[in-house]
Design a protein around this motif. Structure first.
Motif: not given
Lengths: 113, 113
Positions: B1-27
């Motif tokens: 069974e897959a565990g909790v997965t998150q994307f991306p593992s790393h993100s580097v952005i500049e101040k003022g930009q937008t970032v979206t993190l994603r999480c897929d929980p255990i089914s």
């Protein structure tokens, strides 16, 4: 308010020796207490929990923790440390009526050969 | 069974930009949580979903953070606009209804420069 304290930033242990990672808590009522471990480049892994019952709780990888109500402590222990136990350990408390975990700041465990 | 997965593992952005993190929980896990660890400090609770509903968002730092869980499956956490102090590791966790322990993903390390 609930909180936990991990008084040691780092614990150093020689392989084969017993280890203890300390945690004290502050809650109103009966707490739910947890230990999690984070290995390098990995997520948090659940080790063990105390909800009620026997004060000595056994968990994964040979770890155990002792709930001490009078000292408000929940120290993590292992009789014989392995180099592979080197990781970051987090103690956490949860109010039984809620879901959110309150974490300590973590203790880095280094086991040397 | 897959565990909790998150994307991306790393993100580097500049101040003022937008970032979206994603999480897929255990089914099958209706409870989904977001936590954040700023460097060297405690892991802090951000919010809790039950299915698609926000049950507790008391830990969200300000209105630059927006979490969604459309359809009650995966969740996103958007930071807009990002500030330097938003840097840290963002953890997602999930649990069953009535479950006592939460299962964590490996985290997304966000660096705002």
């Amino acid at each position: 308010a609930q909180s936990v304290a991990q008084p040691e930033d780092q614990v150093n242990v020689a392989e084969g020796n017993p280890l203890t990672v300390k945690c004290t808590y502050s809650v109103s009522g009966n707490p739910y207490l947890f230990w999690y471990v984070q290995y390098p480049n990995r997520g948090l892994q659940f080790l063990l929990k105390y909800i009620t019952g026997d004060n000595l709780v056994k968990g994964s990888y040979g770890f155990e923790a002792e709930f001490n109500k009078s000292q408000t402590s929940f120290h993590l222990k292992k009789p014989s440390a392995l180099v592979s136990d080197s990781a970051l350990y987090f103690c956490a408390v949860r109010d039984p009526s809620g879901y959110a975990l309150n974490f300590g700041k973590g203790t880095s465990l280094l086991v040397t050969p | 069974e897959a565990g909790v997965t998150q994307f991306p593992s790393h993100s580097v952005i500049e101040k003022g930009q937008t970032v979206t993190l994603r999480c897929d929980p255990i089914s099958g896990h209706d409870n989904l949580y977001w936590y954040r660890r700023v460097m060297g400090k405690e892991i802090k609770f951000l919010l809790h979903f039950v299915k698609e509903s926000k049950q507790d968002e008391s830990g969200m730092p300000n209105n630059r953070f927006l979490a969604e869980r459309t359809g009650g499956t995966y969740s996103t956490l958007k930071v807009q606009p990002a500030e330097l102090e938003d840097s840290g590791v963002y953890f997602c966790a999930s649990s069953q209804v009535g479950g006592l322990e939460a299962f964590f993903g490996q985290g997304t390390r966000l660096t705002v420069v």
